[in-house]
Design a protein around this motif. Structure first.
Motif, PDB file in Angstrom:
ATOM      1  N   THR A 115       0.838  -1.209   0.000  1.00  0.00           N
ATOM      2  CA  THR A 115       0.000   0.000   0.000  1.00  0.00           C
ATOM      3  C   THR A 115       0.867   1.251   0.000  1.00  0.00           C
ATOM      4  OG1 THR A 115      -1.630  -1.221   1.275  1.00  0.00           O
ATOM      5  CG2 THR A 115      -1.834   1.179   1.291  1.00  0.00           C
ATOM      6  N   ASN A 119       1.234   3.966  -3.166  1.00  0.00           N
ATOM      7  CA  ASN A 119       0.820   5.361  -2.980  1.00  0.00           C
ATOM      8  C   ASN A 119       1.993   6.340  -3.046  1.00  0.00           C
ATOM      9  OD1 ASN A 119      -2.208   5.693  -2.419  1.00  0.00           O
ATOM     10  ND2 ASN A 119      -1.655   3.825  -1.309  1.00  0.00           N
ATOM     11  N   SER A 123       2.175   9.195  -5.837  1.00  0.00           N
ATOM     12  CA  SER A 123       2.374  10.584  -5.385  1.00  0.00           C
ATOM     13  C   SER A 123       3.566  11.224  -6.084  1.00  0.00           C
ATOM     14  CB  SER A 123       2.645  10.655  -3.877  1.00  0.00           C
ATOM     15  OG  SER A 123       1.542  10.183  -3.163  1.00  0.00           O
ATOM     16  N   VAL A 308      -8.543   3.217   2.438  1.00  0.00           N
ATOM     17  CA  VAL A 308      -7.224   2.771   1.971  1.00  0.00           C
ATOM     18  C   VAL A 308      -7.349   1.346   1.430  1.00  0.00           C
ATOM     19  CG1 VAL A 308      -4.865   2.163   2.684  1.00  0.00           C
ATOM     20  CG2 VAL A 308      -5.932   4.260   3.551  1.00  0.00           C
ATOM     21  N   PRO A 317      -5.558   3.696  -5.994  1.00  0.00           N
ATOM     22  CA  PRO A 317      -4.875   4.060  -4.748  1.00  0.00           C
ATOM     23  C   PRO A 317      -5.503   5.288  -4.081  1.00  0.00           C
ATOM     24  CG  PRO A 317      -3.292   3.666  -6.525  1.00  0.00           C
ATOM     25  CD  PRO A 317      -4.654   3.610  -7.146  1.00  0.00           C
ATOM     26  N   ILE A 318      -5.455   5.302  -2.748  1.00  0.00           N
ATOM     27  CA  ILE A 318      -6.139   6.365  -1.995  1.00  0.00           C
ATOM     28  C   ILE A 318      -5.698   7.765  -2.410  1.00  0.00           C
ATOM     29  CG2 ILE A 318      -4.534   6.203  -0.029  1.00  0.00           C
ATOM     30  CD1 ILE A 318      -8.100   6.781   0.775  1.00  0.00           C
ATOM     31  N   VAL A 319      -4.427   7.944  -2.811  1.00  0.00           N
ATOM     32  CA  VAL A 319      -4.000   9.296  -3.209  1.00  0.00           C
ATOM     33  C   VAL A 319      -4.696   9.749  -4.496  1.00  0.00           C
ATOM     34  CG1 VAL A 319      -1.751   9.275  -2.022  1.00  0.00           C
ATOM     35  CG2 VAL A 319      -1.897   8.461  -4.386  1.00  0.00           C
ATOM     36  N   ALA A 328      -4.393   9.928   2.654  1.00  0.00           N
ATOM     37  CA  ALA A 328      -3.740  10.327   1.396  1.00  0.00           C
ATOM     38  C   ALA A 328      -2.766  11.474   1.653  1.00  0.00           C
ATOM     39  CB  ALA A 328      -4.779  10.744   0.361  1.00  0.00           C
ATOM     40  N   LEU A 331       0.335  10.085   3.193  1.00  0.00           N
ATOM     41  CA  LEU A 331       1.149   9.365   2.211  1.00  0.00           C
ATOM     42  C   LEU A 331       1.879  10.330   1.273  1.00  0.00           C
ATOM     43  CD1 LEU A 331      -1.384   6.503   1.694  1.00  0.00           C
ATOM     44  CD2 LEU A 331       1.063   6.107   2.080  1.00  0.00           C
ATOM     45  N   ARG A 332       1.202  11.414   0.882  1.00  0.00           N
ATOM     46  CA  ARG A 332       1.867  12.398   0.011  1.00  0.00           C
ATOM     47  C   ARG A 332       3.029  13.074   0.725  1.00  0.00           C
ATOM     48  NH1 ARG A 332      -2.912  13.887  -2.012  1.00  0.00           N
ATOM     49  NH2 ARG A 332      -3.105  15.565  -0.510  1.00  0.00           N
TER      50      ARG A 332
END
Ligand SMILES: Nc1ncnc2c1ncn2[C@@H]1O[C@H](COP(=O)(O)OP(=O)(O)OP(=O)(O)O)[C@@H](O)[C@H]1O
Ligand SMILES: [Mg+2]
Length: 359
Positions: A115, A119, A123, A308, A317-319, A328, A331-332
């Motif tokens: 995951t 992500n 990103s 997620v 993907p969540i982003v 998100a 993760l970014r």
């Protein structure tokens, strides 16, 4: 009357602006390009070391203020460009145009390595970087499902062409075997699969290659570290003690392989409840503890969010699926600090580690 502004004055002002992470000024770092002055109008390009630079806002503000303070300047126009530094040890290796390779690992299964890998890759690509994603989990490849891809484009001669999703080039054993087919490999096959994924895939120029490792402290990491010089590894852990012990073993394994640790990420850190309170399902603070105990940077926490998992299962993907969500955003930010750490390491001469090339 308009005073004439000189290039020396503008560069003089910019030489007092520091790049906050590289601790040198913008002029010394050769980050100022295409400086043009017309009367009181000044324009230039700032060349960053990564398009995912987390400090762009700060650099812009300080550069603008410094130049605006020069006598005669009426306006300041800043453009952006980036050139990701090449991990010095990558140059000339296997003719591989990959500037930096990062492994995502953990001693433990199911903590969110894939995951995080997916992500982070997406990103970085969204910020404008050229990104590849290599699924080194040849026993249980999850990347195709998480990226919503089920086939590879036709090969180009002898070379495999990676699939493209969300701007990321990706390769996975899951795209080379039929769905549901059991993946039974003997040790040497794993080694050669990883080598093929590096040498026989048409990656093109990549700023970052993100490698998703299988769980455990084993063969895949060893094969990978021998096949190319990794810029570093990131370790994913859950907050609780038992996960930490495994993550710590994973971390020590990379140290044994002389792979620098770029940082620790704590996944599934907490759950935000509808009433605004926060629940620490798996305890709290473990990731920071592990980072402190092993003197490695802490890259950030990712909350638990059913979205997620849904993103992973649905190939979005969540982003991408929900960019404003807390997960998100976390993760970014992690992707940005990772990119910054890679730049610092590549430019800071910290790459004098032995080269592990086998062949
Ligand atoms: N922050 C999170 N919130 C909710 N679900 C998550 C989160 N992180 C990961 N998951 C889910 O947990 C499961 C395990 O995650 P993932 O497959 O990324 O772990 P892994 O470490 O790669 O596992 P393996 O060791 O099997 O390769 C997946 O279903 C994923 O969608
Ligand atoms: Mg995985």
């Amino acid at each position: 009357m308009t005073a004439t502004v000189g290039k020396e004055q503008v560069l003089g002002a910019l030489s007092r602006v520091q790049e906050p992470e590289l601790h040198q000024d913008l002029v010394t770092l050769d980050m100022i390009r295409d400086l043009e002055i017309q009367g009181g109008k000044v324009s230039f390009t700032i060349m960053l070391t990564t398009p995912a630079c987390p400090l762009r806002g700060q650099i812009e503000k300080e550069a603008r203020q410094a130049v605006a303070a020069v006598a005669g300047v009426e306006s300041v126009a800043i453009k952006w460009d980036s050139n990701v530094p090449n991990d010095g040890r990558m140059r000339g290796l296997m003719n591989m145009p990959i500037r930096n390779a990062v492994a995502v690992g953990s001693g433990k299964g199911g903590v969110g390595k894939s995951t995080v890998a997916v992500n982070i890759a997406v990103s970085l690509a969204q910020s404008g970087a050229r990104v590849g994603l290599l699924d080194a989990d040849i026993y249980g490849p999850n990347i195709p499902t998480m990226m919503g891809v089920d086939r590879l484009p036709p090969p180009n001669g002898k070379k495999l062409v990676p699939a493209l999703a969300y701007g990321v080039k990706m390769i996975s054993m899951g795209l080379l075997v039929k769905p549901g087919q059991p993946l039974i490999w003997r040790g040497p096959m794993l080694n050669s699969a990883i080598r093929q994924f590096l040498g026989e895939v048409e990656w093109g120029e990549l700023d970052y290659l993100i490698v998703d490792l299988p769980p455990g402290t084993g063969d895949a990491a060893l094969s990978l570290a021998q096949a190319l010089p990794l810029s570093g590894a990131i370790i994913v852990t859950l907050p609780q003690l038992v996960s930490l012990e495994d993550a710590s073993r994973g971390l020590q394994m990379f140290r044994t392989l002389e792979v620098p640790i770029l940082g620790v990420i704590e996944n599934m850190s907490y759950l935000d409840l509808p009433d605004g309170s926060r629940m620490d399902i798996f305890g709290s603070g473990g990731g920071e503890q592990l980072a402190a105990a092993t003197e490695t940077p802490f890259l950030g926490k990712i909350p638990i969010d059913p979205a997620v998992r849904e993103g992973g299962d649905s190939g979005k993907p969540i982003v991408i699926a929900w960019p404003e969500s807390a997960a998100a955003q976390a993760l970014r930010q992690i992707a940005e600090s990772l990119a910054a750490k890679i730049s610092v390491a590549a430019l800071g001469g910290k790459n004098e580690l032995p080269i592990n090339i086998v062949d």
